[in-house]
Scaffold this motif. Structure first.
Motif, PDB file in Angstrom:
ATOM      1  N   LEU A 157       0.847  -1.192   0.000  1.00  0.00           N
ATOM      2  CA  LEU A 157       0.000   0.000   0.000  1.00  0.00           C
ATOM      3  C   LEU A 157       0.882   1.241   0.000  1.00  0.00           C
ATOM      4  N   THR A 158       0.572   2.174  -0.877  1.00  0.00           N
ATOM      5  CA  THR A 158       1.347   3.406  -0.991  1.00  0.00           C
ATOM      6  C   THR A 158       0.415   4.592  -0.766  1.00  0.00           C
ATOM      7  N   GLY A 159       0.993   5.777  -0.736  1.00  0.00           N
ATOM      8  CA  GLY A 159       0.203   6.998  -0.585  1.00  0.00           C
ATOM      9  C   GLY A 159       0.793   7.955   0.426  1.00  0.00           C
ATOM     10  N   HIS A 160       1.635   7.450   1.323  1.00  0.00           N
ATOM     11  CA  HIS A 160       2.304   8.335   2.279  1.00  0.00           C
ATOM     12  C   HIS A 160       3.566   8.914   1.628  1.00  0.00           C
ATOM     13  N   SER A 161       3.916  10.138   2.015  1.00  0.00           N
ATOM     14  CA  SER A 161       5.131  10.755   1.481  1.00  0.00           C
ATOM     15  C   SER A 161       6.237  10.814   2.529  1.00  0.00           C
ATOM     16  N   SER A 166      -0.300  12.545   7.710  1.00  0.00           N
ATOM     17  CA  SER A 166      -1.522  11.973   7.155  1.00  0.00           C
ATOM     18  C   SER A 166      -1.914  10.664   7.827  1.00  0.00           C
ATOM     19  N   ILE A 167      -3.201  10.360   7.692  1.00  0.00           N
ATOM     20  CA  ILE A 167      -3.749   9.059   8.054  1.00  0.00           C
ATOM     21  C   ILE A 167      -4.464   8.547   6.811  1.00  0.00           C
ATOM     22  N   LEU A 168      -4.111   7.333   6.385  1.00  0.00           N
ATOM     23  CA  LEU A 168      -4.756   6.714   5.234  1.00  0.00           C
ATOM     24  C   LEU A 168      -5.543   5.501   5.696  1.00  0.00           C
ATOM     25  N   ILE A 169      -6.714   5.298   5.101  1.00  0.00           N
ATOM     26  CA  ILE A 169      -7.538   4.134   5.418  1.00  0.00           C
ATOM     27  C   ILE A 169      -7.772   3.364   4.130  1.00  0.00           C
ATOM     28  N   HIS A 170      -7.400   2.078   4.156  1.00  0.00           N
ATOM     29  CA  HIS A 170      -7.533   1.187   3.000  1.00  0.00           C
ATOM     30  C   HIS A 170      -8.464   0.034   3.342  1.00  0.00           C
ATOM     31  N   ARG A 171      -9.110  -0.504   2.305  1.00  0.00           N
ATOM     32  CA  ARG A 171      -9.967  -1.691   2.461  1.00  0.00           C
ATOM     33  C   ARG A 171      -9.582  -2.711   1.384  1.00  0.00           C
ATOM     34  N   GLU A 172      -9.571  -3.973   1.793  1.00  0.00           N
ATOM     35  CA  GLU A 172      -9.384  -5.044   0.813  1.00  0.00           C
ATOM     36  C   GLU A 172     -10.738  -5.326   0.185  1.00  0.00           C
ATOM     37  N   ARG A 217      -6.325  -9.724  -2.274  1.00  0.00           N
ATOM     38  CA  ARG A 217      -5.118  -9.101  -2.846  1.00  0.00           C
ATOM     39  C   ARG A 217      -5.375  -7.775  -3.561  1.00  0.00           C
ATOM     40  N   GLU A 218      -6.574  -7.232  -3.441  1.00  0.00           N
ATOM     41  CA  GLU A 218      -6.919  -5.971  -4.109  1.00  0.00           C
ATOM     42  C   GLU A 218      -7.370  -4.960  -3.061  1.00  0.00           C
ATOM     43  N   TRP A 219      -6.620  -3.874  -2.911  1.00  0.00           N
ATOM     44  CA  TRP A 219      -6.883  -2.874  -1.877  1.00  0.00           C
ATOM     45  C   TRP A 219      -7.271  -1.544  -2.516  1.00  0.00           C
ATOM     46  N   THR A 220      -8.210  -0.841  -1.859  1.00  0.00           N
ATOM     47  CA  THR A 220      -8.665   0.472  -2.305  1.00  0.00           C
ATOM     48  C   THR A 220      -8.512   1.450  -1.148  1.00  0.00           C
ATOM     49  N   GLN A 221      -8.046   2.655  -1.455  1.00  0.00           N
ATOM     50  CA  GLN A 221      -7.959   3.689  -0.419  1.00  0.00           C
ATOM     51  C   GLN A 221      -9.355   4.261  -0.199  1.00  0.00           C
ATOM     52  N   LEU A 222      -9.859   4.124   1.036  1.00  0.00           N
ATOM     53  CA  LEU A 222     -11.184   4.644   1.382  1.00  0.00           C
ATOM     54  C   LEU A 222     -11.151   6.118   1.727  1.00  0.00           C
ATOM     55  N   HIS A 223     -10.086   6.523   2.421  1.00  0.00           N
ATOM     56  CA  HIS A 223     -10.030   7.900   2.903  1.00  0.00           C
ATOM     57  C   HIS A 223      -8.577   8.318   3.103  1.00  0.00           C
TER      58      HIS A 223
END
Length: 146
Positions: free
Chosen positions: A78-82, A107-113, A117-123
């Motif tokens: 999972l990516t998205g943090h800098s 930041s705070i990132l929230i992901h859901r499977e 094996r497939e994850w989506t960023q919720l918020h």
């Protein structure tokens, strides 16, 4: 425990000795958390990623019932943090497979499977603080997904 300097995580909680997981992170590991059922492991690192592993119990001696050892198979990055990712937290399973992460980048990132094996960023909660967010934790499930 986490021995982040060598990119390995000791996930053993009993007296039989350590079990090491080669996380394939490119930098120091800061946190490692098992999900509610102990079937997934999430690790966070200074390499700005969160890695997810499926945990499978494998029979170690076919002649002795009950002799199993977990094996770990990386299923997602999972990516998205800098900035470095300090901590991860699993939500209660009644909300699905949901993971929060926090970072030095504020930041705070929230992901859901969504599928195996497939994850989506919720918020993505960004710029909530002027500096690093060092810890993240979901509330007890009775309070909802907060």
């Amino acid at each position: 425990g986490v021995d982040g300097a060598n990119g390995k995580v000791n996930t053993n909680t009993d007296e039989s000795g350590p079990i090491y997981v080669d996380t394939q992170h490119d930098d120091m590991i800061h946190d490692a958390q098992m999900d509610y059922y102990g079937t997934k492991l999430a690790t966070s690192s200074s390499d700005r990623t969160v890695k997810i592993y499926d945990v499978v119990q494998t029979q170690t001696d076919t002649n002795v019932p009950g002799t199993t050892q977990p094996s770990y198979h990386q299923t997602a990055t999972l990516t998205g943090h800098s900035g470095p990712v300090w901590q991860v937290s699993w939500a209660h399973p009644k909300y699905g497979t949901v993971l929060a992460s926090c970072s030095f980048d504020g930041s705070i990132l929230i992901h859901r499977e969504t599928r195996p094996r497939e994850w989506t960023q919720l918020h993505a909660a960004r710029n909530l603080h002027d500096s690093s967010v060092n810890s993240v934790k979901f509330a007890p499930h009775e309070y909802g997904l907060i």
